[in-house]
Design a protein around this motif. Structure first.
Motif, short mmCIF file in Angstrom:
data_model
loop_
_atom_site.label_atom_id
_atom_site.label_comp_id
_atom_site.label_asym_id
_atom_site.label_seq_id
_atom_site.Cartn_x
_atom_site.Cartn_y
_atom_site.Cartn_z
N ALA A 447 39.57 52.04 31.61
CA ALA A 447 39.06 53.41 31.64
C ALA A 447 38.99 53.98 33.05
CB ALA A 447 37.68 53.46 30.99
N LEU A 448 39.00 53.09 34.05
CA LEU A 448 38.99 53.55 35.44
C LEU A 448 40.32 54.19 35.79
CD1 LEU A 448 37.34 50.78 37.68
CD2 LEU A 448 36.52 53.10 37.33
N ALA A 454 43.04 50.97 42.61
CA ALA A 454 43.75 50.73 43.88
C ALA A 454 42.77 50.59 45.03
CB ALA A 454 44.74 51.86 44.14
N ARG A 455 41.73 51.44 45.00
CA ARG A 455 40.71 51.36 46.07
C ARG A 455 40.00 50.01 46.05
NH1 ARG A 455 35.56 52.10 45.66
NH2 ARG A 455 35.73 53.16 43.64
N LEU A 456 39.67 49.50 44.87
CA LEU A 456 39.00 48.20 44.77
C LEU A 456 39.94 47.06 45.20
CD1 LEU A 456 37.04 48.70 41.42
CD2 LEU A 456 36.09 48.51 43.73
N LEU A 457 41.24 47.23 44.94
CA LEU A 457 42.20 46.20 45.36
C LEU A 457 42.31 46.17 46.89
CD1 LEU A 457 43.75 44.24 43.61
CD2 LEU A 457 45.79 45.62 43.96
N LEU A 552 45.71 43.33 37.71
CA LEU A 552 44.45 44.08 37.82
C LEU A 552 44.69 45.56 38.12
CD1 LEU A 552 42.08 41.68 39.82
CD2 LEU A 552 41.86 42.36 37.43
N VAL A 553 45.54 45.84 39.10
CA VAL A 553 45.69 47.23 39.53
C VAL A 553 46.29 48.10 38.44
CG1 VAL A 553 48.01 47.23 40.55
CG2 VAL A 553 46.17 48.57 41.63
N THR A 554 47.04 47.48 37.51
CA THR A 554 47.62 48.24 36.39
C THR A 554 46.66 48.34 35.21
OG1 THR A 554 48.77 46.18 35.81
CG2 THR A 554 50.05 47.87 36.95
N GLY A 555 45.41 47.90 35.43
CA GLY A 555 44.36 48.15 34.44
C GLY A 555 44.13 47.05 33.43
#
Length: 667
Positions: A447-448, A454-457, A552-555
């Protein structure tokens, strides 16, 4: 010959002529190339043998003296080093037959492991041979110059040179010297060190001041290693300014240091003559054989007090190519004085002071951290730099008795068998619980917005970098990595996070596609759900992080199964991800042998698999996924990691050997 080859042999416009030349002309082209190499050799090299060199010197009627350099790159074997030792010995004896002759010695030619990381071995094996050569030179009254090499060898060369002056045959020998590179940002510090060394030992040290011949190498190495800055100046004008500053220092401290100014730059020469007017005998100029002859012929004719030494390479044509390439690059660079002199640039422009040139607004290169422009380069450490090495040794010592992880299963180091931590092996019940948690976490994570993920990565990249010493220590303890390989692997993990974060910025928003009136065509990407990531033992940080970061970055939520040999480092990365703000259960690590991975692949909640390892296991995973009911799940697999290296005839054998060894054993 090269132009002829490219324009005729590759031409489709004159097929008949091309065909004829292909059949009849290739031997002719080879002969032309041989002739071209011969012309270059004759211009830039004094002779293939000492006897040839002697004949050429006899023809020279001016009052030049010579410094002989035996062509060849670094020694790679003990036999190479012995051959170079004999060549230098012959050169020193040969030089003894000429007034004020000199010999240049490259330390890397005297030992196959001339590296600061092998300091003790180098001092035990290289130093005695070098000391013997200095002793012979002293008997022959021949000057010796220790040549400058790459920046990471500077500290070791200074250590060896100081030992010669303090304890060896160089003590009290005023004809022993060192080459100092003005393009180095440490050039002035080196001169200050040499001046103090000379003062303490009450002897004069010869200093050959050069601009520097490894600029491209130093730039690329600094970028590749992710250093905070370059070890050399990146603008030609800055190097010229540094050269003049170093020259002024040498002139001021001429009681301790004998200046030998190696330059072909007329502006530099004019400055030196202006500063030393009436005292020209206190120093000497140096030039390369085949370069600067018109300038120095003129100077020697006009002023009897000026002396000049010719740096004269001697060697076979097979050893010539690397030297020729350096000379040709040096001459043909846009900023080269020799190149500018050959063009139509006015004399007023050529003679501009480098400070004026530097102020003209030409930008310097981006520093290594800004190499990629769009994203920050991962930060590296150079174990060959004493400050970095001392920091690493001290910081890693803090983790000597550290214990990582928790659980009932002991993990011991493959290096010395010591206990380094504990893990809890995952059973079938735990797998069900982990997958259920991942399924719930995947909904919230998806949902993010992509930019938020990307910022969290990127935040994870910062945490990896700020905890790199602990990661390096654990990589060494658990995976048996060398320090250099561990540094490189952590950097690769950081780069993965930042690279995938940048990629997500591209895919985060829907793309409107062209279409007919009345239709709306939109391309967008959605997460699949839960990905299982199975990583190998040989890159337990880099490949583990790369797989996890992409998923992760792809959700997607991730359940990661590291190699059974390296579970601790995977758990540490998961902890750092939690600290970076990635929600709990979005990334979970399970530990165990191959059966644990197989159970994850078969699990009903698995929506995709990322795997790096053998072809055999990848095939088994593929069949397992294909046998499942429902939609076919994606398998992203990298397998059979064998390196193929293609080497053509233009490659330098010494470099090929280094690359082959690195390819064979560094992974």
């Amino acid at each position: 010959a090269l132009l002829f080859t490219s324009t005729v042999l590759e031409s489709d416009e004159i097929p008949f002529l091309s065909s004829v030349i292909r059949k009849l002309g290739e031997p002719t082209i080879r002969v032309a190339l041989e002739m071209g190499m011969g012309l270059f050799s004759d211009h830039f090299v004094l002779g293939e043998t000492l006897d040839e060199a002697r004949k050429k010197i006899k023809k020279e009627r001016r009052k030049y003296r010579y410094s002989f350099d035996m062509l060849g790159e670094a020694a790679l074997t003990v036999q190479d080093a012995k051959n170079f030792f004999e060549a230098y010995k012959k050169a020193i004896l040969f030089a003894g037959g000429f007034p004020n002759a000199a010999v240049s010695i490259k330390l890397s030619a005297l030992h196959p492991r001339y590296d600061v990381l092998q300091s003790e071995r180098v001092l035990a094996e290289l130093y005695p041979a070098l000391n013997q050569l200095i002793g012979i030179a002293r008997e022959q009254n021949t000057q010796i110059t220790i040549d400058a090499e790459e920046a990471n060898r500077l500290e070791l060369s200074l250590r060896i040179f100081a030992k010669l002056i303090v304890d060896g045959n160089g003590k009290g020998f005023d004809k022993l010297g060192l080459a100092v590179q003005a393009y180095s940002k440490r050039a002035m510090a080196v001169l200050e060190y040499l001046s103090e060394l000379a003062r303490e030992q009450s002897q004069r040290i010869c200093v050959r001041l050069v601009k520097g011949a490894y600029w491209d190498t130093e730039i690329k190495l600094a970028q590749m290693m992710g250093l905070s800055d370059f070890p050399v100046f990146t603008k030609k004008s800055h190097t010229d300014i540094s050269y003049l500053a170093c020259a002024k220092y040498l002139i001021k401290h001429a009681d301790n240091l004998y200046p030998q100014f190696a330059t072909h730059n007329v502006q530099t020469v004019a400055s030196l003559l202006y500063w030393t007017e009436g005292r020209e005998s206190m120093f000497e100029f140096q030039r390369l054989h085949g370069m600067g002859s018109i300038l120095y012929d003129c100077l020697l004719d006009e002023d009897p007090d000026i002396s000049c030494c010719i740096y004269a390479p001697i060697g076979q044509q097979k050893e010539l190519l690397p030297y020729l390439i350096r000379r040709l690059l040096e001459n043909s660079a846009n900023s080269s004085f020799v190149n500018q002199l050959a063009s139509t640039i006015p004399a007023e422009e050529l003679s501009r002071h480098p400070i004026e040139v530097a102020a003209s607004g030409v930008k310097t290169l981006h520093r290594p951290p800004e190499l990629y422009l769009s994203r920050k380069n991962s930060a590296g450490l150079d174990p060959r730099h004493s400050l970095h090495r001392d920091f690493l040794v001290k910081a890693l010592a803090d983790y000597r008795d550290h214990r990582w992880g928790a659980g009932s299963q002991q993990v011991r180091s493959p290096i010395d068998g010591r206990l380094i931590g504990h893990v809890e092996l995952t059973d079938a019940t735990t797998i069900d619980r982990v997958m259920a948690q991942a399924r719930v976490a995947a909904t919230h994570w998806a949902a993010l917005h992509g930019s938020a993920r990307a910022r969290l990565l990127r935040n994870l990249a910062e945490h990896l970098e700020s905890n790199r010493i602990e990661l390096i220590a654990l990589l060494i303890a658990e995976a048996g990595k060398t320090i250099e390989d561990a540094i490189a692997e952590v950097r690769e993990a950081v780069d993965f996070c930042r690279y995938y974060a940048d990629q997500m910025d591209t895919f985060a928003n829907a793309e409107i596609l062209p279409g007919p009136i009345g239709e709306r065509n939109q391309l967008s990407y959605e997460p699949r759900g839960v990905f299982v990531c199975i990583s190998p033992w040989n890159f337990p940080v880099a490949i583990f992080t790369g797989q996890v970061a992409a998923a992760l970055v792809t959700g997607n939520a991730v359940v990661a199964k590291p190699a059974e040999q390296t579970p601790l480092v995977a758990q540490l990365i998961a902890e750092l991800a939690l600290r970076a703000g990635i929600p709990a259960n979005t990334l979970q690590v399970v530990t165990g042998a191959g059966e644990t991975g197989a159970a994850l692949v078969r699990h009903r909640d698995t929506d995709g698999v990322v795997f790096t390892g053998s072809v055999e296991v990848a095939t088994h995973i593929n069949r397992s996924l294909a046998a499942r009911a429902g939609p076919i799940l994606p398998l992203i697999a990298e397998t059979g990691g064998q390196n193929a290296m293609i080497v053509d005839s233009s490659a330098l054998p010494e470099q090929v050997v280094k690359d082959v060894l690195s390819s064979a054993f560094n992974s």
